[in-house]
Design a protein around this motif. Sequence first.
Motif, PDB file in Angstrom:
ATOM      1  N   GLY A 155       0.641  -1.039  -0.022  1.00  0.00           N
ATOM      2  CA  GLY A 155       0.069  -0.059  -0.086  1.00  0.00           C
ATOM      3  C   GLY A 155       0.965   1.279  -0.047  1.00  0.00           C
ATOM      4  O   GLY A 155       0.547   2.168  -0.635  1.00  0.00           O
ATOM      5  N   GLY A 156       1.845   1.258   0.802  1.00  0.00           N
ATOM      6  CA  GLY A 156       2.760   2.431   0.822  1.00  0.00           C
ATOM      7  C   GLY A 156       3.470   2.719  -0.717  1.00  0.00           C
ATOM      8  O   GLY A 156       3.982   4.052  -0.728  1.00  0.00           O
ATOM      9  N   ILE A 157       3.640   1.838  -1.360  1.00  0.00           N
ATOM     10  CA  ILE A 157       4.045   2.069  -2.660  1.00  0.00           C
ATOM     11  C   ILE A 157       3.298   2.700  -3.490  1.00  0.00           C
ATOM     12  O   ILE A 157       3.537   3.626  -4.203  1.00  0.00           O
ATOM     13  N   LEU A 158       1.944   2.389  -3.620  1.00  0.00           N
ATOM     14  CA  LEU A 158       1.066   3.200  -4.140  1.00  0.00           C
ATOM     15  C   LEU A 158       1.011   4.611  -3.771  1.00  0.00           C
ATOM     16  O   LEU A 158       0.726   5.650  -4.338  1.00  0.00           O
ATOM     17  N   GLY A 159       1.026   4.793  -2.324  1.00  0.00           N
ATOM     18  CA  GLY A 159       1.222   6.077  -1.740  1.00  0.00           C
ATOM     19  C   GLY A 159       2.464   6.772  -2.042  1.00  0.00           C
ATOM     20  O   GLY A 159       2.415   8.166  -2.510  1.00  0.00           O
TER      21      GLY A 159
END
Length: 700
Positions: A190-194
């Motif tokens: 999820g943090g990569i999409l962020g």
Amino acid sequence: MAKVTGWIGNLLRVNLTTGNITVEDSMKYKDLVGGAGLGYKVIFDEVPQGTKAFDEANKVVIAVGPLTGTAAPCSGRTNITSLAPTNPYHAITDSHMGGNFGPWMKFAGYDAIIIEGAAKSPVWVRIEDDKVSIEDAGSLWGKGTVDTTKAINDIMGKEACIAAIGQAGEKQRNLASIVNSVNHSAGGHGGILGAKNLKAIGIIGKRAVHLADENAKEWLKLNEYMMSDIIGANNQHVVPNTPQPWAEYHNPGSRWTAQLGLFWGAANPPVETGECPPGDKNKVGLRTQKAIFDLGPVAEERTIKMAGCYSCPIRCQSNMYMPELEKYGLTPYATSTCINYSSPGTAMVKGYADGESKGMDAMITKCLGSRLADDYGIWSNYGQLPRDFRHMYNSGKLKEVLPKEEYDSINFDLLEKGDPGWMLEYYNNLIGDGEFSHLLDGPYWMAQRWSMGDEYWNEYSNNIWSKMAYPKHHSNEAGAQVGVLVNIMFNRDANSHTHMNFIGAGLPIGLLKEIAGEVWGSPDALDAPKDYTPMNEYKAKFAKWSIDRNFLHDSITLCNWVWPMVVSPSKSRNYRGDTALESKFFSLATGIETSEEELDYMAERICTLHRAATIKQMATIDMRNEHDTIPEWVFNVDPDMEPFTEGTVKLDRDDMQLALTMLYKEYGWDEKTGAPTRATYEKLGLKDVADELEGLNLLP
């Protein structure tokens, strides 16, 4: 050009930096099946060595396989592959989510989506068949996954499937999830999409997924055979957990909970699960009343129904009516399963106010916690996050590392009292900007930041597997050396249930050993629980088969919480399953006649590619010593007992080194380093991979 069946034949590439959107031929990845296999190849080929997870150069590959969208039983999983921020090497991992996203992606016309680059400001991607656009997400930034999903559904229509990140992903927390359909989550990316400023992907399509010509009748016959003779309950448990007139065996650990007098109590009218003997395919979905398994007997009266993923007859997701949640500003409904219920409970380090571990306060806490975790997009790291909190709180370390003002601002009285309201404090502080939020860094980075000592890594109950920063997942307690070998192979928790589904099927150990002998060559492939024997070649075969089938399921894609079908509930079959079912469905879907052995060979290719991608990112071939490490607690548990003594799961150091060597031998990898050789890469059709690794001096 030959008609493509099973697969769609298209790959969608979205570059958030340039705004370019292109469609490519996905069939160049056919030999890697799809899903994880496709993802590993894209990352290996296109992401430079040394890239970090949140770098713009990293890519996210959302991919499925030829069975997705075909209505093959339990084929609704979606695989997401990228570099992972949790481990010190940012080595490759894949996360997985159920729900509808993968099938919807196929219906829109794509086998995979590659997200690359990074937007300058928040965006979301809108996909409606071949109409794809990058939309402004400024008004969505800061919202949870629930409100984000609703907002995009209001635009695209309620039938669209939305995969979104919450506040944890926006803040680039390492332990952040991508969530579709509000409660189906994929942890770790999820943090990569962020980092890419990508809030969500909305998708809907009207295309069909075609089977090979003239195979429809055979498909229906195969599906009927599986549903009537082979499939069990959640985790392929094939006996009920209570004595029943039709059942020769029962096992209290089985997830086959259906029985007379057990209801979905909040349904209108209530639905009795009743007895669900094998052969009645229409009652398969009643076998697993998972709410009482996860939440206890009090959950029966609150269960609306069991739901699940696309094309899943098992239905392992509990839909609950919980009016107590309105006190906390939420709707009176909760839906989740397994780890997302247990994780909030683990964070209640002082127990519950009513003193009941399976009582009403526990159920309120778990439902509230699961709702907040999904909405914020927080990944529990297979339950390690709350164990980390427990360790920090109980040891006094949390009070030591948090600034006094921050520590005093947190209402720990709720925790001490066992009040469900602690969930609001806990999750709100996890997505806050204080020091507490660094629990979401994951074990490796948290330990670095807070100077955690050996007692953190070596505590048996803390479950940390290695400094690759993941916990055990059915390890030495599940098949002795087999479980350990499964756990060392990945860069996150193994998330592999292949071996455990067989071991935990509920059948008597003698019968399981008979079946083990038929599948892996000897009954000695399987030990009785807590009655272990030294390593042998058949355990190595069992371990390799389990690992390969896991990679296969994540590529084809099938749910590894149910597949493979080694056993069945059918007494007339002497409880034998059918390990060739994957290849039978694959052959009918794609029109490529493929044997079980040939499909396993493809799975071995995918596994070896995963190994190659890990070697490339770690920049070492010494996988035995740098990657395939085993925690001290495997050898130190039960200090007054010796390994191979009945009653302990303790293992022997030298024996486990032999186990590694034997596994490497099964794969044809270098036995000194655990790295694949050029000969092995070339045998598997991965010569280009070997060539690149040779150029990096990464061949043994």
